[in-house]
Design a protein around this motif. Structure first.
Motif, short mmCIF file in Angstrom:
data_model
loop_
_atom_site.label_atom_id
_atom_site.label_comp_id
_atom_site.label_asym_id
_atom_site.label_seq_id
_atom_site.Cartn_x
_atom_site.Cartn_y
_atom_site.Cartn_z
N GLU A 140 0.88 -1.16 0.00
CA GLU A 140 0.00 0.00 0.00
C GLU A 140 0.92 1.21 0.00
O GLU A 140 1.87 1.27 0.77
N MET A 141 0.66 2.15 -0.91
CA MET A 141 1.57 3.31 -1.00
C MET A 141 0.82 4.56 -0.63
O MET A 141 -0.35 4.72 -0.97
N ASN A 142 1.54 5.43 0.04
CA ASN A 142 0.98 6.73 0.38
C ASN A 142 2.02 7.75 -0.06
O ASN A 142 3.10 7.83 0.51
N ALA A 143 1.72 8.50 -1.11
CA ALA A 143 2.73 9.41 -1.64
C ALA A 143 2.26 10.86 -1.52
O ALA A 143 1.07 11.15 -1.69
N GLY A 144 3.18 11.76 -1.19
CA GLY A 144 2.83 13.17 -1.06
C GLY A 144 4.02 14.03 -1.48
O GLY A 144 5.17 13.59 -1.44
N LEU A 145 3.72 15.23 -1.89
CA LEU A 145 4.77 16.10 -2.40
C LEU A 145 5.49 16.81 -1.25
O LEU A 145 4.84 17.28 -0.32
N ILE A 146 6.82 16.89 -1.33
CA ILE A 146 7.59 17.67 -0.35
C ILE A 146 8.66 18.46 -1.12
O ILE A 146 8.82 18.26 -2.33
N HIS A 147 9.38 19.31 -0.39
CA HIS A 147 10.54 19.96 -1.00
C HIS A 147 11.77 19.28 -0.49
O HIS A 147 11.93 19.09 0.72
N TYR A 148 12.61 18.84 -1.38
CA TYR A 148 13.82 18.17 -0.96
C TYR A 148 14.98 18.84 -1.68
O TYR A 148 14.98 18.93 -2.92
N GLU A 149 15.89 19.34 -0.89
CA GLU A 149 17.03 20.08 -1.42
C GLU A 149 16.57 21.16 -2.39
O GLU A 149 17.06 21.29 -3.52
N GLY A 150 15.51 21.86 -1.98
CA GLY A 150 15.04 23.02 -2.73
C GLY A 150 14.16 22.68 -3.91
O GLY A 150 13.71 23.59 -4.62
N ARG A 151 13.91 21.40 -4.14
CA ARG A 151 13.08 21.06 -5.30
C ARG A 151 11.99 20.07 -4.89
O ARG A 151 12.14 19.34 -3.91
N PRO A 152 10.91 20.02 -5.69
CA PRO A 152 9.83 19.11 -5.32
C PRO A 152 10.27 17.65 -5.40
O PRO A 152 11.08 17.29 -6.26
N ALA A 153 9.76 16.88 -4.48
CA ALA A 153 10.08 15.45 -4.48
C ALA A 153 8.86 14.71 -3.91
O ALA A 153 7.96 15.33 -3.35
N ASP A 154 8.88 13.40 -4.08
CA ASP A 154 7.79 12.59 -3.56
C ASP A 154 8.22 11.92 -2.27
O ASP A 154 9.27 11.28 -2.23
N LEU A 155 7.44 12.10 -1.23
CA LEU A 155 7.69 11.33 -0.01
C LEU A 155 6.76 10.12 -0.10
O LEU A 155 5.54 10.26 -0.15
N VAL A 156 7.37 8.93 -0.18
CA VAL A 156 6.56 7.73 -0.41
C VAL A 156 6.61 6.85 0.83
O VAL A 156 7.69 6.51 1.32
N ILE A 157 5.43 6.50 1.33
CA ILE A 157 5.36 5.57 2.47
C ILE A 157 4.80 4.26 1.93
O ILE A 157 3.78 4.24 1.24
N VAL A 158 5.56 3.19 2.20
CA VAL A 158 5.20 1.89 1.62
C VAL A 158 4.89 0.90 2.74
O VAL A 158 5.67 0.75 3.68
N ARG A 159 3.75 0.25 2.65
CA ARG A 159 3.39 -0.77 3.66
C ARG A 159 3.22 -2.11 2.96
O ARG A 159 2.49 -2.22 1.98
N ASP A 160 3.94 -3.12 3.50
CA ASP A 160 3.84 -4.46 2.92
C ASP A 160 2.49 -5.07 3.32
O ASP A 160 2.23 -5.27 4.51
N ILE A 161 1.65 -5.35 2.33
CA ILE A 161 0.33 -5.90 2.67
C ILE A 161 0.17 -7.31 2.10
O ILE A 161 -0.95 -7.79 1.93
N SER A 162 1.33 -7.97 1.80
CA SER A 162 1.23 -9.32 1.22
C SER A 162 0.46 -10.25 2.16
O SER A 162 -0.41 -10.99 1.72
N GLU A 163 0.81 -10.20 3.48
CA GLU A 163 0.15 -11.09 4.42
C GLU A 163 -1.34 -10.79 4.48
O GLU A 163 -2.17 -11.69 4.46
N ARG A 164 -1.63 -9.46 4.53
CA ARG A 164 -3.04 -9.06 4.60
C ARG A 164 -3.77 -9.56 3.36
O ARG A 164 -4.87 -10.07 3.43
N LYS A 165 -3.08 -9.43 2.20
CA LYS A 165 -3.69 -9.87 0.94
C LYS A 165 -3.91 -11.37 0.95
O LYS A 165 -4.95 -11.85 0.53
N LYS A 166 -2.86 -12.09 1.45
CA LYS A 166 -2.95 -13.55 1.47
C LYS A 166 -4.11 -13.97 2.37
O LYS A 166 -4.90 -14.83 2.01
N THR A 167 -4.20 -13.33 3.55
CA THR A 167 -5.28 -13.67 4.47
C THR A 167 -6.63 -13.36 3.83
O THR A 167 -7.57 -14.16 3.90
#
Ligand code: ADP
Length: 628
Positions: free
Chosen positions: A235-262
């Motif tokens: 599951e990804m949660n992405a949002g825009l931030i400024h990194y070293e003066g320029r726009p970048a994506d802050l991406v949060i990744v959650r492993d949901i394989s187990e949840r999916k398998k269940t």
């Protein structure tokens, strides 16, 4: 410097912010000028000097960072306070290094802004060196805050990464654990390398829309490729931030394989249950425990209710197919019994259908939860036919038992009553023998001899018949005994004929058995006496052994006698069936019929294997009650 004299330039592309901030600052006594972008700010600064410039970092056209150096060049005395919408420590530090006095994070509190401006004006008055002190101070504060954030990010249980221009700039340990590459392997590599090819278009589209300032669903599911080639559901949660003066994506990744398998396993198991529910031959219905209405049923149940479809049953009172006088009672019995007493209950009902015809139904109820409600799953079977067959079978068995008892009674009475006239005949023949001894010719003596033999034989037959009828009449309860002791008792009863025939009888260690002791002695005795009687010229050798089968002890009595032809092997167990004349081998032909009756009473069976002129082995089984 009084407030009235302090002048402030408010540079922001959002008119609303400019207006609110300016109004508040004017209320506080400052002179305010507004500029909607970086270029306008530069123009204004070129014609007018300001004590403070509040400069937005992110603006269309030249950004705050870009115009900052020019503002400072034009008016070194001016304190520039940067305003940024995103916490971006790097940009803030960069701005401070370029000469900004301070920064404030948007949305900001107007009182906080007032304090920062106050401080800036005081510093401006007291020393021009303060600029560099302030840079150090802010740098330290920022460093501390950054350390704190880094700690949090490094320890996060979700993967966190910064992606700029589709290149991974930062990856925390958890994100590398999710896809199997170390942070070093990930950094400065293209993010699309790790995305499942089928998902790439979707992800890139979202990325572009984010950059364009649109806000596509920031949380979504996708698939990554692990270093070992596995596909990982995340599951990804992405949002825009400024990194070293320029726009970048802050991406949060959650492993949901187990949840999916269940979830997948759950779906599969639900599907299986559904198939089972629909394909079982039973009629199934789920009934709400309170309303007693059907929540779910299968086609068989709908058929039982004579409904055209399942929908016609759902939401209705179940058992509508039963007579109105009976159905509520049955439903209440099934449901309440289960709710009050147990998880599962099987109940058979003799009742009536709507049309008044009799019906037997068997209902098995099980307490379940269905859609969060207490319910009972009832499996209903129309067992009318089975009950009819059961009834007929019961009747036949009773009839059989009765006729069997009649026959036994007949055999007993007949043999018992036959003894009396026979005894009279025997007495008179004996009288004839005694009184006319020496007075009759040889023929007459022979005739009397034949009559005596026949009477003796008749006595034996009657005795054996009585014995046969006693198997059930005088049956005793079963006890557990050693079968070696039963054999020994039989041997001792046969001592005279064993001695006469010079027979050798051997036995293995035999098991304990649960039986009618005296009847089993009789079986061993009959079989041993036959083995002695039907011997060949040489002395009889008899061996008794037993072996364990699945659920019984199987005994064998092996002799070296005359043997039996294969076509007679079954016949010899029938009453009065004999293979030899009286003169050759005396007997009544009842002994093996008695053995068969006794063994069958014990739940076993008896049979023989034999080879003429070699010997026979009689087998019988006694079901094991756990004794060895
Ligand atoms: P009886 O011994 O009185 O004749 P049984 O019912 O005991 O009656 O036996 C029936 C017949 O089975 C016998 O007449 C005999 O022909 C045959 N039989 C029984 N036991 C043996 C044996 N051990 N060896 C050979 N034949 C046997």
């Amino acid at each position: 410097m009084s407030k009235a004299k302090a002048s402030i330039l408010v540079v922001d592309d959002e008119e609303q912010i400019r207006t609110i901030v300016s109004r508040r600052l004017q209320e506080d006594g400052y002179t305010c000028v507004q500029a909607p972008n970086g270029s306008a700010a530069l123009n204004t600064v070129s014609t007018q000097t300001f004590d403070v410039v509040l400069l937005d970092i992110k603006m269309p056209g030249p950004s705050g960072i870009e115009v900052l150096p020019q503002i400072i060049a034009q008016s070194p005395e001016t304190c520039v306070i940067m305003a940024t919408a995103i916490v971006d420590t790097q940009t803030a530090i960069e701005a401070m290094k370029l000469g900004a006095y301070d920064y404030i994070t948007k949305p900001f509190d107007l009182d906080d802004l007032g304090m920062i401006i106050e401080k800036a004006l005081l510093r401006k008055r007291s020393s021009c060196d303060h600029g560099s002190d302030r840079v150090r101070e802010v740098e330290e504060a920022l460093q501390e805050s950054e350390d704190k954030y880094r700690e949090v990010v490094e320890r996060a249980s979700d993967g966190i990464a910064i992606v700029q221009d589709l290149i991974i700039k930062y990856a925390n340990p958890r994100s590398s654990a999710i896809i199997g590459y170390s942070p070093q392997e990930l950094i400065d590599t293209p993010m699309p390398n790790y995305i499942h090819p089928n998902e790439l278009q979707k992800i890139l589209k979202k990325y572009k829309r984010r950059l364009a300032g649109e806000n596509p669903d920031s949380i979504y599911e996708t698939k990554l490729i692990h270093k070992n080639g596995d596909i990982i559901d995340v599951e990804m949660n992405a949002g825009l931030i400024h990194y070293e003066g320029r726009p970048a994506d802050l991406v949060i990744v959650r492993d949901i394989s187990e949840r999916k398998k269940t979830a997948e396993a759950l779906k599969q198991s639900e599907q299986n249950y559904k198939t089972l529910f629909e394909s079982t031959l039973d009629s199934l219905v789920v009934v709400n425990a309170i309303t007693k209405k059907a929540m779910l049923c299968n086609q068989n149940f709908a058929n039982l209710c004579r409904a055209d479809s399942i929908d016609q049953v759902i939401g209705h009172h179940v058992f509508d197919f039963l007579h109105p006088d009976e159905r509520d009672h049955i439903l209440t019995t099934v449901i309440d019994d289960i709710l009050d007493n147990c998880q599962r209950k099987i109940l058979d009902f003799h009742t009536r259908k709507k049309d008044g015809n009799e019906i037997w139904i068997s209902a098995v109820g099980t307490r379940i939860k269905y859609h969060g409600e207490t319910a009972v799953l009832i499996s209903v079977r129309d067992i009318t036919e089975r009950k009819q067959v059961d009834g007929e079978l019961k009747h036949t068995v009773t009839e059989l038992e009765r006729s069997n008892a009649d026959l036994e009674q007949f055999a007993y009475i007949a043999s018992h009553d036959l003894q009396e006239p026979l005894r009279v005949a025997a007495n008179y023949i004996e009288l004839l023998q005694r009184r006319y001894k020496g007075k009759l010719d040889d023929d007459a003596n022979d005739f009397i001899g034949y009559a005596v033999n026949s009477i003796e034989r008749m006595f034996n037959l009657i005795d054996d018949l009585l014995e046969y009828s006693r198997v059930s009449r005088y049956a005793k309860p079963f006890t557990t005994v050693s079968s070696n002791s039963l054999v020994n008792q039989a041997i001792s009863n046969l001592k005279a004929s064993i001695d006469d025939s010079n027979a050798t009888i051997t036995q293995d260690k035999l098991p304990n058995v649960t039986c009618d002791e005296s009847q089993l002695i009789q079986v061993f005795q009959n079989l041993l006496s036959n083995a002695i009687k039907f011997r060949r010229k040489e002395s009889p050798h008899i061996h008794i052994s037993a072996e364990r089968t699945d659920s019984a002890w199987q005994f064998s009595i092996q002799d070296n006698g005359i043997g039996i032809k294969s076509e007679h092997l079954d016949r010899i167990f029938i009453m009065f069936k004999r293979l030899y004349k009286q003169e050759e081998y005396p007997g009544t032909g009842v002994g093996l019929a008695i053995c068969k009756k006794i063994i069958e009473r014990h739940g076993g069976r008896i049979w023989v294997e034999s080879e003429p002129d070699k010997g026979s082995t009689f087998y019988f089984t006694i079901p094991d009650k756990g004794n060895v």
